[in-house]
Design a protein around this motif. Structure first.
Motif, PDB file in Angstrom:
ATOM      1  N   ILE A   3       0.838  -1.144   0.168  1.00 34.71           N
ATOM      2  CA  ILE A   3      -0.095  -0.040   0.252  1.00 34.71           C
ATOM      3  C   ILE A   3       1.000   1.392  -0.054  1.00 34.71           C
ATOM      4  CG2 ILE A   3      -0.053  -0.134   2.110  1.00 34.71           C
ATOM      5  CD1 ILE A   3      -3.096   0.909   2.318  1.00 34.71           C
ATOM      6  N   GLY A   4       0.275   1.838  -0.522  1.00 32.21           N
ATOM      7  CA  GLY A   4       0.447   3.563  -0.859  1.00 32.21           C
ATOM      8  C   GLY A   4       0.202   5.050  -0.932  1.00 32.21           C
ATOM      9  N   ALA A 165      -6.609  -7.773   3.547  1.00 32.62           N
ATOM     10  CA  ALA A 165      -7.781  -7.167   3.513  1.00 32.62           C
ATOM     11  C   ALA A 165      -7.646  -6.048   4.721  1.00 32.62           C
ATOM     12  CB  ALA A 165      -8.887  -7.865   4.045  1.00 32.62           C
ATOM     13  N   ILE A 166      -7.839  -4.788   2.962  1.00 36.50           N
ATOM     14  CA  ILE A 166      -7.858  -3.323   3.335  1.00 36.50           C
ATOM     15  C   ILE A 166     -10.055  -2.769   3.252  1.00 36.50           C
ATOM     16  CG2 ILE A 166      -7.275  -2.552   1.022  1.00 36.50           C
ATOM     17  CD1 ILE A 166      -6.037   0.086   2.090  1.00 36.50           C
ATOM     18  N   ALA A 167      -9.634  -1.716   4.063  1.00 37.49           N
ATOM     19  CA  ALA A 167     -11.197  -1.102   4.024  1.00 37.49           C
ATOM     20  C   ALA A 167     -10.433   0.444   4.060  1.00 37.49           C
ATOM     21  CB  ALA A 167     -12.565  -1.232   4.977  1.00 37.49           C
ATOM     22  N   TYR A 168     -11.641   1.060   2.682  1.00 40.31           N
ATOM     23  CA  TYR A 168     -11.096   2.840   2.371  1.00 40.31           C
ATOM     24  C   TYR A 168     -12.281   3.000   2.078  1.00 40.31           C
ATOM     25  CZ  TYR A 168      -9.422   6.667  -0.761  1.00 40.31           C
ATOM     26  OH  TYR A 168      -9.345   7.920  -0.922  1.00 40.31           O
ATOM     27  N   VAL A 169     -12.651   4.081   3.588  1.00 35.47           N
ATOM     28  CA  VAL A 169     -13.688   5.298   3.968  1.00 35.47           C
ATOM     29  C   VAL A 169     -13.044   6.809   4.188  1.00 35.47           C
ATOM     30  CG1 VAL A 169     -15.703   5.255   5.559  1.00 35.47           C
ATOM     31  CG2 VAL A 169     -14.506   3.160   5.255  1.00 35.47           C
ATOM     32  N   SER A 170     -13.731   6.713   3.212  1.00 37.86           N
ATOM     33  CA  SER A 170     -12.649   8.321   3.017  1.00 37.86           C
ATOM     34  C   SER A 170     -13.006   9.471   3.832  1.00 37.86           C
ATOM     35  CB  SER A 170     -12.049   8.246   1.936  1.00 37.86           C
ATOM     36  OG  SER A 170     -12.676   8.976   0.905  1.00 37.86           O
ATOM     37  N   ASP A 171     -13.863   9.667   3.629  1.00 33.02           N
ATOM     38  CA  ASP A 171     -14.966  10.521   3.877  1.00 33.02           C
ATOM     39  C   ASP A 171     -16.249   9.538   4.719  1.00 33.02           C
ATOM     40  OD1 ASP A 171     -14.036  11.286   1.524  1.00 33.02           O
ATOM     41  OD2 ASP A 171     -14.973  13.008   1.654  1.00 33.02           O
ATOM     42  N   HIS A 172     -16.948  10.362   6.034  1.00 32.48           N
ATOM     43  CA  HIS A 172     -18.168   9.260   6.508  1.00 32.48           C
ATOM     44  C   HIS A 172     -18.247  10.829   7.718  1.00 32.48           C
ATOM     45  CE1 HIS A 172     -18.350   5.703   9.576  1.00 32.48           C
ATOM     46  NE2 HIS A 172     -20.163   6.209   8.082  1.00 32.48           N
ATOM     47  N   PHE A 273       3.827   0.895   3.079  1.00 28.07           N
ATOM     48  CA  PHE A 273       4.714  -0.310   3.100  1.00 28.07           C
ATOM     49  C   PHE A 273       3.611  -2.071   3.030  1.00 28.07           C
ATOM     50  CE2 PHE A 273       1.016   1.416   5.593  1.00 28.07           C
ATOM     51  CZ  PHE A 273       0.465   0.045   5.813  1.00 28.07           C
ATOM     52  N   GLU A 274       4.097  -3.551   3.997  1.00 25.13           N
ATOM     53  CA  GLU A 274       3.831  -3.842   2.957  1.00 25.13           C
ATOM     54  C   GLU A 274       2.538  -5.073   4.007  1.00 25.13           C
ATOM     55  OE1 GLU A 274       4.466  -5.989   0.281  1.00 25.13           O
ATOM     56  OE2 GLU A 274       2.879  -7.879   0.072  1.00 25.13           O
ATOM     57  N   LEU A 275       1.102  -4.747   3.012  1.00 23.87           N
ATOM     58  CA  LEU A 275       0.346  -4.917   4.488  1.00 23.87           C
ATOM     59  C   LEU A 275      -0.292  -6.586   4.033  1.00 23.87           C
ATOM     60  CD1 LEU A 275      -2.324  -3.899   5.087  1.00 23.87           C
ATOM     61  CD2 LEU A 275      -3.826  -4.108   3.152  1.00 23.87           C
ATOM     62  N   ARG A 276       0.021  -6.907   5.241  1.00 27.47           N
ATOM     63  CA  ARG A 276       0.209  -8.569   5.902  1.00 27.47           C
ATOM     64  C   ARG A 276      -1.557  -9.415   6.744  1.00 27.47           C
ATOM     65  NH1 ARG A 276       4.317  -9.958   4.320  1.00 27.47           N
ATOM     66  NH2 ARG A 276       6.753  -8.393   4.296  1.00 27.47           N
ATOM     67  N   SER A 277      -1.602 -10.231   6.503  1.00 22.94           N
ATOM     68  CA  SER A 277      -2.839 -10.647   7.139  1.00 22.94           C
ATOM     69  C   SER A 277      -2.444 -10.667   8.292  1.00 22.94           C
ATOM     70  CB  SER A 277      -3.363 -11.129   6.269  1.00 22.94           C
ATOM     71  OG  SER A 277      -2.811 -13.041   6.591  1.00 22.94           O
TER      72      SER A 277
END
Ligand SMILES: [Zn+2]
Ligand SMILES: [Zn+2]
Length: 277
Positions: A3-4, A165-172, A273-277
């Motif tokens: 992820i960058g 797994a990544i969740a992206y909730v930029s505006d909430h 960085f590397e996203l690991r489970s």
């Protein structure tokens, strides 16, 4: 997957030395897997820097998942150099808005008189896909889209790949009742390895802007806690928060999160960085 963070700022870009360390570019996060075209989350001005880092030896291929069409999430597209070359292809997924397809939204957003040319005039191919809530695949990534409370239509994304797994909730938009989290948002974020979440306001700022579509740092922690996210990245930083303000907020926010069992950090432009489970 890697992820960058290429753009972490909300609302509008902040040039200038006082914002340089955390970064002034608007929302753009890039996921990469070996042997796969990149997957971009939003196309804010951070997309321009990502474009500048791309090799020119073969035509660009990639996909962008756009949460919504507010300026801070799309302004990088017409300046994204790799798509302005013959043979390039960019697939863009995002929600429809007010009866307009995503394609029609961009016909309004990137065209004269607000931009010198239409997105259709760029040399590469841009293919728009209307996103409905639910699951679909992009190369080796599995993607879930779900609506998120925010002015207009907005979707958040959950992306899985390489077992992470990544969740992206930029505006909430934070609800009046602070302990309550939208069920759809919770299901997007449930047990992710990383939640990238709106953390635009302090409590005091929110009380002055309660319906501007965003939430407090405290609420971002609450979403991560209820979703049992393994890690939380504070994101969509307010333009009023220069590096000095961010340092003070960050120290407090990370500690607050730790006290509530959430491992958190502040997203900074230029980090990966590397996203690991
Ligand atoms: Zn935004
Ligand atoms: Zn917005």
């Amino acid at each position: 997957m890697q992820i960058g963070f290429f753009g972490v700022r909300g609302s509008y870009p902040c040039p200038g030395a006082a914002w340089a360390r955390y970064g002034g570019n608007t929302a753009c996060v890039v996921l990469t897997r070996v042997g796969e075209p990149p997957l971009l989350l939003d196309m804010g001005t951070g997309m321009v820097a990502f474009g500048a880092a791309q090799a020119l030896d073969s035509p660009f291929r990639g996909t962008a998942l756009v949460t919504h069409a507010h300026w801070d999430h799309i302004q990088g597209l017409p300046y994204f150099a790799p798509v302005n070359r013959p043979g390039a292809t960019l697939d863009v997924y995002g929600p429809t808005e007010g009866g307009l397809s995503l394609n029609e939204v961009f016909d309004l957003a990137i065209a004269p008189p607000v931009f010198p040319v239409s997105w259709r005039d760029l040399s590469g191919d841009i293919v728009f896909h209307d996103v409905a809530t639910g699951c679909f695949t992009v190369g080796g990534f599995t993607v879930w889209a779900g609506t998120v409370p925010h002015p207009g239509t907005m979707v958040g994304y959950r992306v899985e790949g390489d077992g992470a797994a990544i969740a992206y909730v930029s505006d909430h938009q934070m609800p009046a009742e602070r302990g309550v989290v939208d069920v759809g948002v919770l299901s997007l974020c449930e047990r992710v390895d990383l939640l990238v979440h709106d953390a635009q306001y302090t409590d005091e700022e929110f009380s002055n802007k309660p319906d501007w579509g965003h939430c407090t740092i405290d609420y971002a922690i609450e979403v991560a806690r209820q979703a049992s996210a393994r890690q939380l990245a504070f994101f969509h930083h307010d333009p009023a928060h220069d590096d000095g303000v961010m340092d003070a907020l960050a120290a407090k926010a990370v500690e607050q999160a730790r006290e509530r069992g959430v491992d958190a950090f502040v997203a900074m432009e230029g980090t990966s960085f590397e996203l690991r489970s």
